[in-house]
Design a protein around this motif. Structure first.
Motif, PDB file in Angstrom:
ATOM      1  N   THR A   1       0.959   3.159 -11.950  1.00 43.79           N
ATOM      2  CA  THR A   1       1.725   3.124 -10.694  1.00 43.79           C
ATOM      3  C   THR A   1       0.789   2.953  -9.501  1.00 43.79           C
ATOM      4  OG1 THR A   1       1.711   5.545 -10.362  1.00 43.79           O
ATOM      5  CG2 THR A   1       3.502   4.613 -11.703  1.00 43.79           C
TER       6      THR A   1
ATOM      7  N   MET B   1       7.828  -2.201  -9.605  1.00 41.34           N
ATOM      8  CA  MET B   1       7.620  -0.766  -9.737  1.00 41.34           C
ATOM      9  C   MET B   1       8.860  -0.066 -10.277  1.00 41.34           C
ATOM     10  SD  MET B   1       5.311   0.133  -6.370  1.00 41.34           S
ATOM     11  CE  MET B   1       4.589   1.581  -7.162  1.00 41.34           C
TER      12      MET B   1
ATOM     13  N   ASP C   1      -0.138  -0.805  -9.391  1.00 40.90           N
ATOM     14  CA  ASP C   1       0.927  -1.628  -8.799  1.00 40.90           C
ATOM     15  C   ASP C   1       1.040  -1.398  -7.301  1.00 40.90           C
ATOM     16  OD1 ASP C   1       1.558  -2.857 -11.164  1.00 40.90           O
ATOM     17  OD2 ASP C   1       3.284  -1.596 -11.616  1.00 40.90           O
ATOM     18  N   TYR C   2       0.917  -0.131  -6.886  1.00 39.20           N
ATOM     19  CA  TYR C   2       0.980   0.185  -5.454  1.00 39.20           C
ATOM     20  C   TYR C   2      -0.137  -0.537  -4.716  1.00 39.20           C
ATOM     21  CZ  TYR C   2       1.409   2.941  -1.175  1.00 39.20           C
ATOM     22  OH  TYR C   2       1.584   3.318   0.135  1.00 39.20           O
TER      23      TYR C   2
ATOM     24  N   GLY D   1       3.983   5.735  -4.800  1.00 40.83           N
ATOM     25  CA  GLY D   1       5.201   5.092  -4.337  1.00 40.83           C
ATOM     26  C   GLY D   1       6.247   6.106  -3.960  1.00 40.83           C
TER      27      GLY D   1
END
Length: 501
Positions: free
Chosen positions: A303, A170, A306-307, A337
């Motif tokens: 994002t 991240m 990925d989180y 995040g």
């Protein structure tokens, strides 16, 4: 005859006087040297005597002296911090500290405050009480830090592994370094085993900073602002926002403003609330996945992907409901995040059948926001493809098991000291303390109180079947979970598309 006797007596007296004078001078010299050494040691921060003083610590040491004050939960106290981080890799309290600083400290956390091993918030300050930025254990300069004390996590490394891995994937994840902590809160200058508090993970507190969450500082006299929000339990002095999702029961725990606080105006508050509400109204509407007017208009989708993957892979049971952060910069979209709090991840929690290390099932698909995002085939496809990509690198069995082995080596002898202080069989009953509240009345670290409580309340004891009874066994279980979880997700990841419409 009498003269001879008198001369003899006088001679003996002179000898005695000389011996006395010599002894007196030697005593003065000894006291002067001792006082000088004491002064030097005090100036260097080394004012403690005991066998801990001669212990060779393989990790950096943080020594915190409260001058006899008890560290509190909801109120900061000021203490003295000494950091020992010798380049040779071995540290003793006879060394000269690398850092000496005033520090504001308090107990932090929620469930963890009920454990005997506490977690702490630290703020470095100068002699005037103003915040002071310093580099701790080689991490970028800042004033605010978190001392995470693994107690429930018997591997001691779940946060360390997850945060360092997330930092590879991240935009930002809190940096984390191991240390051992000594706290002198009894006013004594002689250390005892009670002053040793075990292995900790020093972590960067989530905050706006060009070395942390790198968003532009809020600008005066305009309503728009960058911001950081946390979905978590409401604490005293938190500033919560009235969000659409909370008001319509889409989730239980609301969003609190982490940044900005000091410079928050009513207009900036309204701007933050509108940004979240616009996203949530669309997300939970019929046109949530519209190509141009849907949720992707408001959030940085990659994002959130990925989180989702990081927390799903590590099976972080709190993510999405608690300890969940989002942030936004000027003229950018909302980002997911940084990730946070992996104490109860990687099998370190019981499933509905009270079994630990259950590596099956997807959990993030049931969490607020993600329950809806996963209904979009485009988002689901992104999750599946990104997961398969990361399994070749930072989420591969080889990478993570090697990382665990390297971390075990890094921790070295510190694990024995930690579990001598906080026995594993006590950690296995951590849930008893959570459910019983603060059994000590003042958040005490006196282990005897906790042991006595378990002995007197045997009916509350948890079933420890499947739990580790040694550090070596815990590491084996952790590695097995990683491998089994990866294999299970490999076989089932494509099924996530069935949730999409």
């Amino acid at each position: 005859m009498k003269k001879d006797i008198l001369k003899g007596v006088m001679a003996i007296g002179c000898i005695i006087l000389a011996l006395f004078t010599s002894a007196y001078l030697n005593d003065l010299e000894y006291k002067a040297k001792k006082e000088s050494k004491k002064k030097q040691n005090t100036q260097a921060g080394q004012i403690y005597e005991n066998n801990l003083n001669n212990t060779r610590f393989n990790l950096p040491v943080l020594l915190i002296d409260t001058s006899g004050q008890q560290i509190l939960r909801n109120e900061e106290i000021t203490a003295n911090l000494q950091v020992y981080n010798n380049n040779s890799g071995l540290n003793t309290l006879n060394d000269k500290p690398n850092i000496i600083s005033k520090v504001n400290i308090k107990i932090r956390g929620n469930s963890s405050t009920k454990y005997p091993k506490k977690q702490f918030s630290l703020e470095l300050i100068n002699g005037k009480g103003e915040e002071k930025e310093s580099s701790l254990l080689g991490m970028p300069k800042e004033s605010e830090w978190v001392l995470n004390g693994p107690f429930l996590d018997k591997s001691l490394m779940r946060n360390y592994i997850a945060l360092n891995t997330a930092g590879k994937i991240m935009e930002y994840a809190s940096r984390a370094k191991f240390c051992e902590v000594i706290i002198v809160d009894d006013g004594n200058k002689e250390l005892s085993e009670d002053n040793y508090r075990g292995v900790y993970v020093l972590m960067e507190k989530i905050k706006r900073d060009d070395r942390r969450v790198d968003i532009i500082k809020t600008i005066d006299n305009i309503n728009e602002t960058s911001f950081i929000l946390a979905k978590d339990r409401q604490k005293e002095n938190d500033i919560n926002i009235t969000s659409y999702g909370k008001e319509t029961d889409k989730y239980f725990y609301g969003l609190n403003i982490v940044y900005p606080k000091k410079d928050l105006t009513p207009e900036k508050y309204d701007y933050i609330m509108d940004e979240i509400n616009n996203f949530e109204r669309i997300l939970y509407s019929d046109k949530f996945n519209h190509q141009t007017e849907g949720y992707s208009k408001y959030i940085d989708v990659d994002t959130f992907v990925d989180y989702y993957i990081i927390n799903e892979f590590f099976k972080n049971t709190d993510a999405g409901m608690l300890s969940t952060y989002v942030y936004k910069d000027y003229e950018e979209k909302i980002k997911a995040g940084p990730v946070w709090d992996f104490n109860e991840s990687m099998g370190n929690t019981m499933n509905k059948d009270e079994q630990v290390y259950d590596y099956t099932e997807f959990t993030m698909i049931h969490k607020p926001w993600f329950d809806r995002l996963m209904m979009d085939i485009n988002f689901a496809n992104k999750v599946v493809e990104r997961y398969k990509e990361l399994r070749k690198t930072y989420l591969s069995d080889e990478y993570l098991t090697k990382f665990i082995d390297e971390t075990v080596k890094l921790l070295g002898d510190s694990t024995k000291r930690n579990f001598d202080r906080w026995p594993i069989y006590i950690s296995n009953q951590a849930k008893v303390f959570e459910e019983s509240g603060d059994i000590t009345g003042d958040y005490s670290v006196d282990l005897d109180i906790y042991i006595k409580y378990l002995e007197e309340h045997k009916h509350l004891l948890k079933n420890t079947e499947g739990m580790a009874t040694s550090y070596e066994e815990e590491i084996s279980l952790l590695k097995n979970f990683i491998v089994n979880r990866g294999n299970w997700m490999d076989s089932n990841i494509d099924s996530l598309k069935k949730w999409a419409s």
